[in-house]
Each structure stands twice: as C-alpha cells, then as structure tokens.
Design a protein around this motif. Sequence first.
Motif: not given
Ligand SMILES: [Zn+2]
Length: 275
Positions: A136, A169, A172, A206, A208, A221, A251
């Motif tokens: 990730e 993500d 991120h 992911h 978010n 997040h 998430e």
């Molecule tokens: Zn994540």
Amino acid sequence: MPLKGGFIPNAGRTREMGAECIQVFPGNPTSWKLPHFDEQEIDKRSRYLLELKIYPLVIHSVYLVNMASPRPDIFKKSRDMIIQTMHRAHAYGAPYVVVHVGSHSAAGRDTGINNVIKSLEEQMPQWPEGVTLLLENTSGGGSLLGGDFRDLGEIIRYFPGAPLGVCLDTAHAWGAGYDLSGPRGVAETLELLYRQLDPSLLKAVHVNDTNVEKGSGKDRHQHIGEGWIGKEGFASLMQQEWPPDFPFILETPEIGTEKDRQNLQALKQASRQEL
Ligand SMILES: [Zn+2]
C-alpha cells in the motif's frame, strides 16, 4: 467498524448496508500476537461470506509490521507476521493481504527499500498458494517509504511474476502529493502509477477522502465528499475501467453505522454520476 460484536454479526451488518467486499485485521492491529488459529471458526466465517456474496475478503496486516526496519528484531517479527497473515488469508480464502511499505527509520530510502526486498525474498518461499501481498502506498511523511510510486515500482519490479501487487490508498496518495480531485488529476495519477507497474498489478483501492494539504506528507482519512478529493474525484476514479470484483474499500473514520451507510451510498452514486 469496531471489532466488538464479532466477525459474523459485523459481516452481516456490512452486507445489509450494501457492502460487497470487506477488509479485516487478522487480530488486534497493534499487537504482535495473532489470535489462536481456530480452523473451524475461520471455516464458518468464510462460508458465511460466501452466503452473503461478499467477495473479496481483504486482510490488512497489523500496523506494527515494518519490513523496511533497520532494527533486526522488528525486521524479523515483521517478516514472520506477514508469513502468518498470508496463511490466515489462505485459510479464509482471501486473495489479498495488504501491508504498508514501511518506514526506513532514518536509515535512508535505499536501505529501507533493500530491507523490504530482503524481507520479501526471505519470506516468499513460505507463502501459501493463491494469496497475493499488496503493497500500500503511504502519505510519505517523515521516513515513510511508498509515498512515491517509484518506491512501489522498484520493489515490484525486483520480483517479476511473484504474487505481489499494489493497493492504492487515495488519502495517502493525496498526502504524498498526487492529485485525485477530478478526471484530470485521476488520469495523471494513474498514469504515474502505471509507469511504475503493470495496471493489472493494481488489485485494490482504499477509498478515503482527506482534508490534509496535498503533498503535506500527512495521513488523515475523511468521509467521502468531505475532503479535497470530493465526489468528483471518486466519481472519476470509480469510473475507470476496472476488472470484475475489483475491491474498493472504505477506511473512513468510525463514527457509527449511519455514517458508514452514507459513505457507501456516496461511492455508489459517484460510480454512476455523470462527469
Ligand atoms: Zn489504507
């Protein structure tokens, strides 16, 4: 979702909310010890997921894992924990284990990447069949590796044909400086990722939102549509061409079932929204 209440009732609740895939920790995310491997219980759970038509199940490795660590004890514990987690995933019939790339902890980027490669080299022979480890991306702050997609590419390319992939993500990526707020940002960001690895190796996202500044290196997040990525960003992302059963996983902050339901609905709307 809080773990309390247990796996089976929680899985039922997510399905009732409209979820089609889920992600779980193999145990307490801040402990080095996984709960007892109860084959019967795991069997029961995976049969229930089948019944609910929840697929895939994704296992997120515990947070303590740092394959890049320059500390021999952490390095070894991390390697062993991933091996264990891969076997748990196998028992569940889960195709993916997700792990953060890790932190070089002041040892420098190249040392960190080399440690990850060494860890993977040592552990791969002990992985079960049919489970892929997904690296990730991170927000890249401090000594975190994997903020820059080139970190992911370098590790992945070292192991051609191995059961390795990537989980993107969105929060991120934003924290690390990649734009995802609309069609153009999404296209550019995916293009940068696909310069590093074959698109088929992106196995999960992911989803978010986030309200940290783009490129701040921070990781926070936020609920869907309540941050910088926004509904248009998620709409652009979800309307890319994805393989069937491609998992998008929320998430978002845990503040109750009603908000989870809204986040899920916001995503489903985004995937149909006109751009
Ligand atoms: Zn994540």
